[in-house]
Design a protein around this motif. Sequence first.
Motif, mmCIF file in Angstrom:
data_model
loop_
_atom_site.group_PDB
_atom_site.id
_atom_site.type_symbol
_atom_site.label_atom_id
_atom_site.label_comp_id
_atom_site.label_asym_id
_atom_site.label_seq_id
_atom_site.Cartn_x
_atom_site.Cartn_y
_atom_site.Cartn_z
ATOM 1 N N THR A 47 0.831 -1.200 0.000
ATOM 2 C CA THR A 47 0.000 0.000 0.000
ATOM 3 C C THR A 47 0.865 1.249 0.000
ATOM 4 N N LEU A 68 -5.046 -0.619 0.028
ATOM 5 C CA LEU A 68 -5.325 -0.165 1.387
ATOM 6 C C LEU A 68 -6.424 -0.997 2.032
ATOM 7 N N GLU A 87 -1.345 4.730 6.546
ATOM 8 C CA GLU A 87 -1.366 4.756 5.076
ATOM 9 C C GLU A 87 -2.656 5.379 4.556
ATOM 10 N N ARG A 88 -3.784 5.114 5.236
ATOM 11 C CA ARG A 88 -5.047 5.759 4.837
ATOM 12 C C ARG A 88 -4.903 7.277 4.971
#
Length: 176
Positions: A47, A68, A87-88
């Motif tokens: 991701t 994701l 990561e989001r």
Amino acid sequence: MSGAGSTGGDDPLQRAIWRLRSRGCWTDAAALLTPHAHTAAVAVQRTALLVERCLFTGQGWAEAEDALRVAEAVARDDDERGAAACERGQLAYASTVLGVRDRADEARSALGRAAALLAPGSRARPLLDFRRGLVAEHLADAPQAARPAYHRAHAGAEAHGDVLLLSFTWRHLAAL
């Protein structure tokens, strides 16, 4: 900038990923991880590569979102869920900064969730602190709030030997 700031050390797969990543071949690097993306660490790394591609090229948003979702689905503990949330937050930040879609609230929320999940000594914490600094500086237009986040990120990157993150923290600290 994504996680996984090492050159791979003795691991041939990580060295190959680093070489591809350093040449801007994020899709190829992510493809090397695809067969192993059923584990949280690999899914988050995949991701991160695809989010980094979005940030640098402005392309590949759907593929990054799909990766994701996989990372979030395979996360089993707080550290893994925190890394996926980080990561989001980065994907939402990139989307907002590049004018693709305003996701500033999502970026702040995801990074806040990551902060609640990641232990203070986690290897993922310095990257989270750096990203929170980016959000403060570029989305909230609050460079004074970004400085302490960059300092925490810098100290954590030094403690964990993350040379790539150090290069980013130096640059941002010097600019403020």
